[in-house]
Design an enzyme around this catalytic site. Structure first.
Site, PDB file in Angstrom:
ATOM      1  N   HIS A 180      -1.689   1.299   1.262  1.00  0.00           N
ATOM      2  CA  HIS A 180      -1.562   2.268   0.166  1.00  0.00           C
ATOM      3  C   HIS A 180      -2.706   2.103  -0.845  1.00  0.00           C
ATOM      4  O   HIS A 180      -3.439   3.047  -1.139  1.00  0.00           O
ATOM      5  CB  HIS A 180      -0.206   2.073  -0.522  1.00  0.00           C
ATOM      6  CG  HIS A 180       0.048   3.008  -1.665  1.00  0.00           C
ATOM      7  ND1 HIS A 180       0.877   4.096  -1.556  1.00  0.00           N
ATOM      8  CD2 HIS A 180      -0.410   3.023  -2.937  1.00  0.00           C
ATOM      9  CE1 HIS A 180       0.916   4.740  -2.709  1.00  0.00           C
ATOM     10  NE2 HIS A 180       0.137   4.104  -3.567  1.00  0.00           N
ATOM     11  N   GLU A 181      -2.866   0.886  -1.327  1.00  0.00           N
ATOM     12  CA  GLU A 181      -3.924   0.646  -2.318  1.00  0.00           C
ATOM     13  C   GLU A 181      -5.301   0.862  -1.701  1.00  0.00           C
ATOM     14  O   GLU A 181      -6.226   1.343  -2.353  1.00  0.00           O
ATOM     15  CB  GLU A 181      -3.809  -0.753  -2.925  1.00  0.00           C
ATOM     16  CG  GLU A 181      -2.493  -1.032  -3.660  1.00  0.00           C
ATOM     17  CD  GLU A 181      -2.098   0.043  -4.656  1.00  0.00           C
ATOM     18  OE1 GLU A 181      -2.988   0.714  -5.218  1.00  0.00           O
ATOM     19  OE2 GLU A 181      -0.882   0.247  -4.859  1.00  0.00           O
ATOM     20  N   HIS A 202      -6.121   4.501  -1.950  1.00  0.00           N
ATOM     21  CA  HIS A 202      -6.668   4.834  -3.273  1.00  0.00           C
ATOM     22  C   HIS A 202      -8.127   4.386  -3.351  1.00  0.00           C
ATOM     23  O   HIS A 202      -8.981   5.085  -3.888  1.00  0.00           O
ATOM     24  CB  HIS A 202      -5.885   4.103  -4.371  1.00  0.00           C
ATOM     25  CG  HIS A 202      -4.563   4.719  -4.717  1.00  0.00           C
ATOM     26  ND1 HIS A 202      -4.424   6.055  -5.031  1.00  0.00           N
ATOM     27  CD2 HIS A 202      -3.319   4.173  -4.826  1.00  0.00           C
ATOM     28  CE1 HIS A 202      -3.139   6.297  -5.316  1.00  0.00           C
ATOM     29  NE2 HIS A 202      -2.460   5.176  -5.191  1.00  0.00           N
ATOM     30  N   HIS A 214     -10.487   6.724  -1.717  1.00  0.00           N
ATOM     31  CA  HIS A 214     -10.682   7.892  -2.579  1.00  0.00           C
ATOM     32  C   HIS A 214     -11.794   7.608  -3.607  1.00  0.00           C
ATOM     33  O   HIS A 214     -12.624   8.453  -3.899  1.00  0.00           O
ATOM     34  CB  HIS A 214      -9.359   8.186  -3.299  1.00  0.00           C
ATOM     35  CG  HIS A 214      -9.194   9.590  -3.779  1.00  0.00           C
ATOM     36  ND1 HIS A 214      -8.119   9.973  -4.530  1.00  0.00           N
ATOM     37  CD2 HIS A 214      -9.952  10.704  -3.637  1.00  0.00           C
ATOM     38  CE1 HIS A 214      -8.209  11.266  -4.817  1.00  0.00           C
ATOM     39  NE2 HIS A 214      -9.322  11.734  -4.285  1.00  0.00           N
TER      40      HIS A 214
HETATM   41 ZN    ZN Z   1      -0.357   4.836  -5.465  1.00  0.00          ZN
END
Ligand code: ZN
Length: 680
Positions: A467-468, A471, A474
């Protein structure tokens, strides 16, 4: 001056010079940089030349660059490696920054210039990114009351003041109510069903409070395990009733009137600024855009998920009936859900952990990103770190171009806050032919290695890492002109798409076989375990969805219409929950009076975002399932239209360009097994 924060860093990739930074450097640096930024702003606001996009919007966008680098170093340290001195400094530095930001937002001369450029926007031939920059800045001023007359401005400030006081009070009341309750148990047989760790924590708490036996409270780490595992129905009921009564007991901590007041003031504030409701105000800067869109979205999901939720509920009732329970209650929910889960899956972390050694999982994330986007992560030793445990990488594109600096910081320590997050030390931007690349970091609190074992992650930690990392991608793949439109600077209900979509690879055999290998034997995780992981992730998804939808609907009920009609918030809440109710209503309980997300935190008119983001990531991932988990073309489209674009265009436009259409709500239901898979 010898302050390294004010001089050239002279480091590889211009990374933060941690070894030379001392706490005493921060305050003078911030003071001096704010003064310099103010001068830059004045230069823009009082420029004699006619306002243009370049001398106003671009100049504003690139002002205060060093200030933002220094403050990002400071606040990142305050989260990951803090101490009392840094915390005390934060108390001084934060208000300075707030005041500076307010000075800019309330600068009428600056607004006049922006407004003048905005008035000519049709004739300026701006490209989409420039258009977004103009729109975003203009709106920021208008939403802050720049177009109001002096009387209106005064009224807005008064509303804001009262609202922030009420939110604070709301939170204090919830905290006081949470702290006011404790359940002391002195007979060990009352602990039936509770795991060893929960008992131990309760015993320590009792000692701390000078009681005999065990103490349980309404704090999540105590409350959740109790209602999940305790075999004592009467005690679960006592805990649950106390939890649900917070903020509505007619004492000095009652939040009922505060909830009504907050909802009404927010509505007045929205009307003053020219919006039909608070939700209209908030959603203007969201992918969803309009309350009607959110309401349709929630209603559509409700219709489709409700049959599955009812089925889930029937299974719980059946199981409870075997224990002689005729009418299942709220305090039975978590308990029988856990019981059913044990029966069905018999899957615990200890079985999975040997397959998830941290180093392998991180390498797995790198491999997945490499297969998708062609990027490489090279460990480097010449970048300075704020702690020995931090690792540093140079990220390189397929063609060898330098993309980003990547820091990882995985283990809990004193001085690091809880949870996991992605952050950056430097944003990406382009100016005068230079593409200045970002410095990105992920910070987690994973299981530490021991003397005999490496760090072995729970499955939840594995998905957290992905998940991290999503990010981080991104941020790292950002390729925009303006720093404030770059990377994760996107609308709130869009920001979790890159992170959540990455989690999907953790459930796929094809991806797991790349990194989920036993730390001792090297054996790849058995298929049977992969299947269990997947099945258990969908377990009771119908009821879980219904619950999330009910909160989203309550949030919209308070904020999308004139709340002046609400007289009794308990009755109002019951009526709103009518369609999503499964358990019998509990007399004397209410959710609104402790719904901190929307009355204390920043989630008002935003609770739907949880489900919204899930729909986006499920729908985006289906594109990979359709074309191949590592299909380069699909990945390139995702990178080109989403990951590299930050907030330079409206998220729906970006998404449609990636996917060829708007997101399909059913994708989430298909993934969760709530509706059958389609053949396409
Ligand atoms: Zn998040």
């Amino acid at each position: 001056m010898d302050n390294p924060l004010l001089n050239d860093f002279n480091t590889p990739f211009d990374t933060a010079p941690f070894s030379r930074i001392e706490n005493r450097h921060f305050q003078p640096a911030v003071e001096q940089l704010i003064a310099a930024a103010k001068e830059e702003i004045d230069g823009i606001a009082y420029n004699e030349e006619k306002p243009t996009f370049e001398n106003t919007l671009e100049a504003l966008e690139f002002s205060g660059e060093r200030l933002s680098r220094v403050t990002s170093i400071f606040f990142n340290l305050n989260s990951a490696e803090t101490n009392e001195e840094i915390q005390a400094l934060a108390q001084v530095i934060s208000p300075m920054l707030t005041e500076f930001a307010n000075d800019v937002r309330l600068n009428e001369d600056l607004f006049k210039r922006i407004e003048s450029v905005y008035g000519e926007k049709e004739s300026l031939e701006l490209d989409p990114e420039q258009h977004m920059l103009l729109e975003k800045n203009y709106k920021a001023f208008v939403r802050n009351g720049a177009k109001l007359n002096p009387e209106g401005k005064e009224k807005l400030r008064a509303l804001d003041r009262e609202l922030s006081q009420l939110s604070l009070k709301f939170g204090e009341h919830v905290l006081a109510e949470t702290n006011a309750f404790e359940m002391i148990l002195t007979d060990e047989s009352d602990l039936q069903g509770l795991p060893e760790g929960t008992r131990e924590a309760a015993r320590i708490l009792a000692e701390e409070r000078g009681h005999e036996g065990w103490v349980f409270t309404l704090d999540y780490p105590s409350y959740i395990p109790f209602v999940t595992y305790s075999e004592r129905r009467d005690l679960r009921e006592r805990m649950s009733r106390a939890f649900g009564a917070r903020g509505m007991q007619g004492n000095e901590n009652d939040n009922r009137e505060i909830v009504r007041r907050i909802a009404n003031l927010r509505h007045q504030r929205a009307l003053l600024l020219g919006y039909a409701s608070h939700a209209d105000f908030v959603l203007e800067e969201r992918m969803a855009e309009k309350p009607a869109k959110v309401e349709d979205f929630l209603r559509d999901l409700l219709e489709k998920a409700k049959p599955a939720a009812i089925q889930d509920f029937e299974r719980l009732k059946e199981l409870a009936a075997k224990d002689g329970i005729k009418e299942i209650q709220k305090w039975d929910g978590a308990f029988y859900t856990e019981k059913l889960k044990q029966q069905l899956f018999d899957l615990d972390d200890e079985k999975l952990k040997p397959y998830f050694q941290l180093e392998h999982v991180l390498q797995g994330a790198f491999t997945v990103a490499g297969r998708l986007f062609g990027i490489r992560f090279e460990p480097v030793n010449d970048i300075e770190k704020y702690h020995d445990e931090v690792q540093t990488f140079k990220v390189v594109d397929e063609d060898g171009a330098f993309l980003a600096v990547f820091y990882t910081d995985f283990f809990p320590r004193k001085g690091k806050r809880n949870g996991a997050w992605m952050t950056s030390y430097k944003s990406q931007w382009k100016k005068e032919g230079v593409n200045s690349r970002p410095h990105v970091s992920i910070v987690c609190n994973f299981t530490r290695p021991t003397k005999t074992k490496p760090s072995l992650l729970t499955f939840n930690e594995v998905t957290t890492l992905f998940h991290e990392f999503g990010h981080a991608l991104h941020g790292m793949l950002a390729n925009t002109r303006y720093p404030n439109l770059s990377g994760t600077s996107v609308y709130w209900d869009f920001v979790e798409l890159p992170s959540q979509v990455m989690e999907n690879w953790c459930y796929e055999k094809e991806a797991l076989s790349l990194f989920a290998t036993h730390y001792e034997t090297g054996e790849v995780i058995p298929m049977e375990l992969v299947k269990k992981i997947k099945d258990s992730s969908n377990f009771m998804e119908g009821m879980a969805t219904l619950r999330q939808l009910s909160f989203g609907m309550l949030d919209m009920a308070y904020h999308a219409k004139d709340p002046g009609r609400i007289e009794d918030i308990v009755a109002f809440e019951r009526q709103t929950f009518e369609e999503t109710r499964l358990y019998p209503e509990v007399e004397g309980n209410c959710m609104s009076t402790a719904f901190s997300h929307i009355f204390q935190g920043g989630y008002s008119s935003g609770y739907y975002s949880y489900k919204w983001a899930e729909v986006l990531d499920a729908d985006a991932f289906e594109a990979f399932r359709e074309h191949g988990l590592f299909d380069k073309e699909t990945a390139a489209k995702f990178r080109e239209n989403v990951l590299s674009r930050g907030g330079t265009e409206k998220p729906m436009d970006l998404y449609v360009r990636f996917r060829g259409r708007e997101p399909d709500t059913d994708a989430l239901l298909r993934r969760a097994g709530l509706v059958p898979e389609t053949s396409n």
